[in-house]
Write a protein that holds these residues in place. Structure first.
Motif, mmCIF file in Angstrom:
data_model
loop_
_atom_site.group_PDB
_atom_site.id
_atom_site.type_symbol
_atom_site.label_atom_id
_atom_site.label_comp_id
_atom_site.label_asym_id
_atom_site.label_seq_id
_atom_site.Cartn_x
_atom_site.Cartn_y
_atom_site.Cartn_z
ATOM 1 N N SER A 38 0.739 -0.950 0.125
ATOM 2 C CA SER A 38 0.110 0.096 -0.099
ATOM 3 C C SER A 38 0.876 1.257 0.140
ATOM 4 O O SER A 38 1.722 1.331 0.503
ATOM 5 C CB SER A 38 -1.126 0.015 1.170
ATOM 6 O OG SER A 38 -1.706 1.078 1.360
ATOM 7 N N ALA A 47 -9.938 6.345 1.616
ATOM 8 C CA ALA A 47 -8.874 6.095 0.885
ATOM 9 C C ALA A 47 -7.856 5.165 1.352
ATOM 10 O O ALA A 47 -7.477 4.146 1.196
ATOM 11 C CB ALA A 47 -8.156 7.229 -0.020
ATOM 12 N N GLN A 50 -9.503 1.777 2.427
ATOM 13 C CA GLN A 50 -9.606 1.027 1.056
ATOM 14 C C GLN A 50 -8.295 0.201 0.823
ATOM 15 O O GLN A 50 -8.363 -0.959 0.650
ATOM 16 C CB GLN A 50 -10.258 2.094 -0.019
ATOM 17 C CG GLN A 50 -10.555 1.119 -1.123
ATOM 18 C CD GLN A 50 -11.751 0.290 -1.119
ATOM 19 O OE1 GLN A 50 -12.896 0.871 -0.762
ATOM 20 N NE2 GLN A 50 -11.450 -0.954 -1.237
ATOM 21 N N ALA A 51 -7.241 1.254 0.698
ATOM 22 C CA ALA A 51 -6.177 0.777 0.381
ATOM 23 C C ALA A 51 -5.211 0.071 1.385
ATOM 24 O O ALA A 51 -4.591 -1.214 0.970
ATOM 25 C CB ALA A 51 -5.141 2.032 0.138
ATOM 26 N N THR A 55 -9.252 -3.427 0.412
ATOM 27 C CA THR A 55 -8.816 -4.037 -0.783
ATOM 28 C C THR A 55 -7.810 -5.230 -0.418
ATOM 29 O O THR A 55 -8.235 -6.328 -0.902
ATOM 30 C CB THR A 55 -8.209 -3.184 -1.708
ATOM 31 O OG1 THR A 55 -9.149 -2.104 -2.147
ATOM 32 C CG2 THR A 55 -7.508 -3.799 -3.028
ATOM 33 N N THR A 59 -11.619 -7.950 0.485
ATOM 34 C CA THR A 59 -11.911 -8.290 -0.595
ATOM 35 C C THR A 59 -11.507 -9.633 -1.143
ATOM 36 O O THR A 59 -11.643 -10.235 -2.385
ATOM 37 C CB THR A 59 -11.629 -7.360 -1.783
ATOM 38 O OG1 THR A 59 -10.105 -7.163 -1.994
ATOM 39 C CG2 THR A 59 -12.236 -6.202 -1.541
ATOM 40 N N ALA A 74 -15.146 -3.607 -2.819
ATOM 41 C CA ALA A 74 -14.075 -3.139 -3.752
ATOM 42 C C ALA A 74 -14.052 -1.641 -3.935
ATOM 43 O O ALA A 74 -14.871 -0.946 -3.510
ATOM 44 C CB ALA A 74 -14.539 -3.771 -5.369
ATOM 45 N N ASP A 75 -13.059 -1.247 -4.306
ATOM 46 C CA ASP A 75 -12.671 0.201 -4.572
ATOM 47 C C ASP A 75 -13.925 0.782 -5.389
ATOM 48 O O ASP A 75 -14.241 0.255 -6.458
ATOM 49 C CB ASP A 75 -11.461 0.358 -5.185
ATOM 50 C CG ASP A 75 -11.016 1.905 -5.073
ATOM 51 O OD1 ASP A 75 -11.436 2.640 -4.203
ATOM 52 O OD2 ASP A 75 -10.060 2.129 -5.825
ATOM 53 N N GLY A 76 -14.323 1.850 -4.954
ATOM 54 C CA GLY A 76 -15.313 2.488 -5.754
ATOM 55 C C GLY A 76 -16.823 2.233 -5.251
ATOM 56 O O GLY A 76 -17.923 2.988 -5.607
ATOM 57 N N ALA A 78 -17.456 0.389 -2.088
ATOM 58 C CA ALA A 78 -17.392 0.109 -0.551
ATOM 59 C C ALA A 78 -18.161 1.109 0.123
ATOM 60 O O ALA A 78 -19.132 0.710 0.912
ATOM 61 C CB ALA A 78 -16.107 -0.022 0.177
ATOM 62 N N ARG A 79 -18.323 2.365 0.135
ATOM 63 C CA ARG A 79 -18.965 3.337 0.818
ATOM 64 C C ARG A 79 -20.316 3.195 0.578
ATOM 65 O O ARG A 79 -21.195 3.162 1.403
ATOM 66 C CB ARG A 79 -18.414 4.650 0.446
ATOM 67 C CG ARG A 79 -19.079 5.461 1.501
ATOM 68 C CD ARG A 79 -18.368 6.956 1.117
ATOM 69 N NE ARG A 79 -19.019 8.066 2.084
ATOM 70 C CZ ARG A 79 -20.213 8.574 2.030
ATOM 71 N NH1 ARG A 79 -20.910 8.179 0.787
ATOM 72 N NH2 ARG A 79 -20.603 9.506 2.914
ATOM 73 N N GLU A 146 -16.603 10.244 2.015
ATOM 74 C CA GLU A 146 -16.038 9.662 0.799
ATOM 75 C C GLU A 146 -14.462 10.790 0.612
ATOM 76 O O GLU A 146 -14.390 11.518 -0.318
ATOM 77 C CB GLU A 146 -16.864 9.873 -0.367
ATOM 78 C CG GLU A 146 -16.219 9.081 -1.569
ATOM 79 C CD GLU A 146 -17.155 8.701 -2.509
ATOM 80 O OE1 GLU A 146 -16.630 8.136 -3.449
ATOM 81 O OE2 GLU A 146 -18.463 8.767 -2.280
#
Length: 147
Positions: A38, A47, A50-51, A55, A59, A74-76, A78-79, A146
């Motif tokens: 990461s 962010a 997620q990282a 992820t 995931t 997944a990124d995009g 999740a929220r 976000e």
């Protein structure tokens, strides 16, 4: 050279090649990911979470249309699958209740509280560290933005 001997030599060469690809885990974290993968420092932001958490850890199971309980992380996406969404296991709680980490089911699951349904997350893996849990709690406490 006869066919049987050629086949045996080919088999030995393939097995040697496969064996040379097996490592001893050096340079990998507890989840088999390369250390330092990461590029985002752990912080109470989406962010970063997620990282560093969603992820690489979550995931492994929570991805795609067949994600457990419809919770793809997944990124995009999740929220939108977390914030103001009722938990399937405990519908009286939101997965993420912005500003209220103690009323967010995701916190209950990653902390392994006794009132949860099913298992502590991440299922079958090492529990998140205090620092990782604090980042999730901090993100939720700050409004689950976000960011």
């Amino acid at each position: 050279m006869n066919i049987k001997r050629s086949r045996n030599l080919l088999l030995v060469a393939c097995m040697t090649g496969i064996a040379s690809c097996v490592g001893d885990g050096t340079g990998l974290d507890d989840f088999g990911n390369p250390l330092g993968q990461s590029q985002v420092a752990l912080a109470p932001t989406l962010a970063s979470i997620q990282a560093n958490i969603f992820t690489p850890i979550c995931t492994k199971c929570h991805i795609g249309a067949s994600a457990p309980l419809g919770l793809a992380l997944a990124d995009g996406i999740a929220r939108q699958n977390l914030v103001f969404v009722s938990s399937v296991e405990m519908p009286e709680l939101m997965r993420v209740n912005p500003g209220k980490p103690d009323s967010s089911y995701i916190v209950w699951k990653i902390e392994g509280r006794s009132a949860i349904m099913g298992a502590r997350m991440p299922f079958g893996l090492t529990p998140l560290s205090t620092e990782e849990i604090d980042a999730v709690r901090g993100w939720i406490a700050a409004g689950a933005l976000e960011n």
